[in-house]
Write a protein that holds these residues in place. Structure first.
Motif, PDB file in Angstrom:
ATOM      1  N   MET A   1       0.828  -1.203   0.000  1.00 31.72           N
ATOM      2  CA  MET A   1       0.000   0.000   0.000  1.00 31.72           C
ATOM      3  C   MET A   1       0.860   1.248   0.000  1.00 31.72           C
ATOM      4  SD  MET A   1      -2.867   1.492   0.002  1.00 31.72           S
ATOM      5  CE  MET A   1      -2.593   3.207  -0.314  1.00 31.72           C
ATOM      6  N   SER A   2       1.962   1.229   0.767  1.00 35.23           N
ATOM      7  CA  SER A   2       2.819   2.409   0.844  1.00 35.23           C
ATOM      8  C   SER A   2       3.424   2.739  -0.509  1.00 35.23           C
ATOM      9  CB  SER A   2       3.920   2.194   1.887  1.00 35.23           C
ATOM     10  OG  SER A   2       4.750   1.104   1.525  1.00 35.23           O
ATOM     11  N   GLN A   3       3.506   1.727  -1.386  1.00 37.02           N
ATOM     12  CA  GLN A   3       4.072   1.961  -2.709  1.00 37.02           C
ATOM     13  C   GLN A   3       3.051   2.528  -3.685  1.00 37.02           C
ATOM     14  OE1 GLN A   3       7.427   1.705  -3.303  1.00 37.02           O
ATOM     15  NE2 GLN A   3       7.359   1.446  -1.077  1.00 37.02           N
ATOM     16  N   GLU A   4       1.759   2.376  -3.383  1.00 39.38           N
ATOM     17  CA  GLU A   4       0.717   2.888  -4.280  1.00 39.38           C
ATOM     18  C   GLU A   4       0.449   4.373  -4.069  1.00 39.38           C
ATOM     19  OE1 GLU A   4      -1.923  -1.154  -5.026  1.00 39.38           O
ATOM     20  OE2 GLU A   4      -2.681   0.403  -3.682  1.00 39.38           O
ATOM     21  N   LEU A   5       0.783   4.857  -2.901  1.00 38.30           N
ATOM     22  CA  LEU A   5       0.616   6.281  -2.601  1.00 38.30           C
ATOM     23  C   LEU A   5       1.866   6.724  -1.851  1.00 38.30           C
ATOM     24  CD1 LEU A   5      -1.648   8.343  -3.150  1.00 38.30           C
ATOM     25  CD2 LEU A   5      -2.340   8.072  -0.780  1.00 38.30           C
ATOM     26  N   PHE A  18       0.455   9.627  -6.614  1.00 38.82           N
ATOM     27  CA  PHE A  18      -0.387   8.472  -6.917  1.00 38.82           C
ATOM     28  C   PHE A  18       0.444   7.546  -7.807  1.00 38.82           C
ATOM     29  CE2 PHE A  18      -3.279  12.234  -6.723  1.00 38.82           C
ATOM     30  CZ  PHE A  18      -3.752  11.992  -5.441  1.00 38.82           C
ATOM     31  N   ASN A  19       0.726   6.349  -7.305  1.00 38.52           N
ATOM     32  CA  ASN A  19       1.786   5.533  -7.899  1.00 38.52           C
ATOM     33  C   ASN A  19       1.269   4.186  -8.402  1.00 38.52           C
ATOM     34  OD1 ASN A  19       4.501   4.941  -8.610  1.00 38.52           O
ATOM     35  ND2 ASN A  19       4.755   3.765  -6.719  1.00 38.52           N
ATOM     36  N   ARG A  20       0.346   4.248  -9.350  1.00 36.65           N
ATOM     37  CA  ARG A  20      -0.099   3.038 -10.053  1.00 36.65           C
ATOM     38  C   ARG A  20      -0.063   3.322 -11.561  1.00 36.65           C
ATOM     39  NH1 ARG A  20      -5.575   0.903  -8.922  1.00 36.65           N
ATOM     40  NH2 ARG A  20      -4.711  -1.124  -9.527  1.00 36.65           N
ATOM     41  N   PRO A  21       1.106   3.625 -12.099  1.00 32.42           N
ATOM     42  CA  PRO A  21       1.163   4.036 -13.503  1.00 32.42           C
ATOM     43  C   PRO A  21       0.630   2.985 -14.462  1.00 32.42           C
ATOM     44  CG  PRO A  21       3.367   3.578 -12.638  1.00 32.42           C
ATOM     45  CD  PRO A  21       2.437   3.614 -11.466  1.00 32.42           C
ATOM     46  N   GLU A  22       0.722   1.687 -14.073  1.00 34.24           N
ATOM     47  CA  GLU A  22       0.208   0.626 -14.943  1.00 34.24           C
ATOM     48  C   GLU A  22      -1.309   0.685 -15.071  1.00 34.24           C
ATOM     49  OE1 GLU A  22      -0.353  -0.791 -10.841  1.00 34.24           O
ATOM     50  OE2 GLU A  22       1.244   0.264 -11.889  1.00 34.24           O
TER      51      GLU A  22
END
Length: 259
Positions: A1-5, A18-22
């Protein structure tokens, strides 16, 4: 979760990514909750003077709520709780004592657009595209608070135009309409300008900025009728909403019936 935001702070300026570029940075419910947590951290951090919100990569700021999150919706409570969550998180963003800057490249749609509208300043790359294409995708609606934010910023006529046509507004038009205060030529220039702008904002008198934010929020709040449950349920509990979700997930055109 910490990697998605992602959240980092450097010399009084925070950056939320906001870290879901895919997935074009589409937001999950957990990401909304994490955003609320970060805003609370920011509220209690006296050293924080400005916040930048942006999306990972060049394709999107945030392309709304991840459609997969709606697959389990079957009860009235699901729809009402979703819009209540959105209102709670967006209200926290709008009320934040910390000045907020949305740095927008690519798609800024749905829930992503709602987040950007709550920010104090919005700047974009020439690739920025803004819209609420809910009439073309899911057939749902916004809460009264979100409609009021859009009307306060754009006027009722332009809000109807954007939602009725489901079109995405290009960067130049967004600047002319007041959605963007600046348009930068590319992603690198956008990020550089966001950092520079955050430093400028951070150097201003904090109480002046806070008073201005709160005064404008109170003016906007007078536009917000509180009862919108019947409108939310009309859309989210409809056959059309299920059809729109299925069509979107299966990459086909929806067949609307108005029921």
């Amino acid at each position: 979760m910490s990697q998605e935001l992602l959240y980092e702070v450097d010399d009084g300026v925070g950056r939320i990514t906001f870290n879901r570029p895919e997935a074009r940075n589409a937001l999950t419910f957990r990401m909304y909750e994490r955003l609320a947590e970060i805003l609370q951290l920011a509220e209690n951090d006296a050293s924080l003077k400005a916040l930048i919100l942006t999306g990972a990569g060049e394709q999107a700021f945030a392309a709304g709520t991840d459609i997969a999150e709606f697959k389990s919706f079957s009860r009235a409570e699901d729809a009402l709780n979703y819009e209540a969550r959105m209102d709670r998180v967006l209200d926290a963003l709008e009320r934040s004592r910390v000045p907020t800057i949305a740095s927008i490249a690519g798609a800024c749609t749905g829930g992503g657009a709602a987040i950007a509208v709550c920010c104090d300043i919005r700047i974009g790359a020439s690739s920025a595209r803004f819209g609420m294409p809910i009439g073309r995708t899911l057939g749902n609606c916004l809460s009264m608070s979100n409609y009021a934010r859009l009307v306060s910023l754009l006027g009722a006529g332009r809000v109807k135009d954007i939602i009725f046509t489901a079109r995405l507004v290009a960067a130049a038009e967004a600047q002319a309409a007041g959605l963007l205060s600046e348009v930068l030529p590319d992603h690198a220039a956008l990020q550089s300008r966001a950092n520079e702008l955050a430093r400028t904002v951070a150097s201003q008198a904090p109480l002046t900025l806070r008073a201005t934010k709160e005064a404008l929020r109170r003016i906007k709040e007078k536009m917000t009728p509180q009862e919108d449950h019947n409108l939310i349920l009309m859309c989210y509990m409809s056959r059309d909403f299920r059809e729109g979700m299925d069509a979107f997930l299966n990459k086909r055109a929806p067949k609307w019936t108005g029921t």
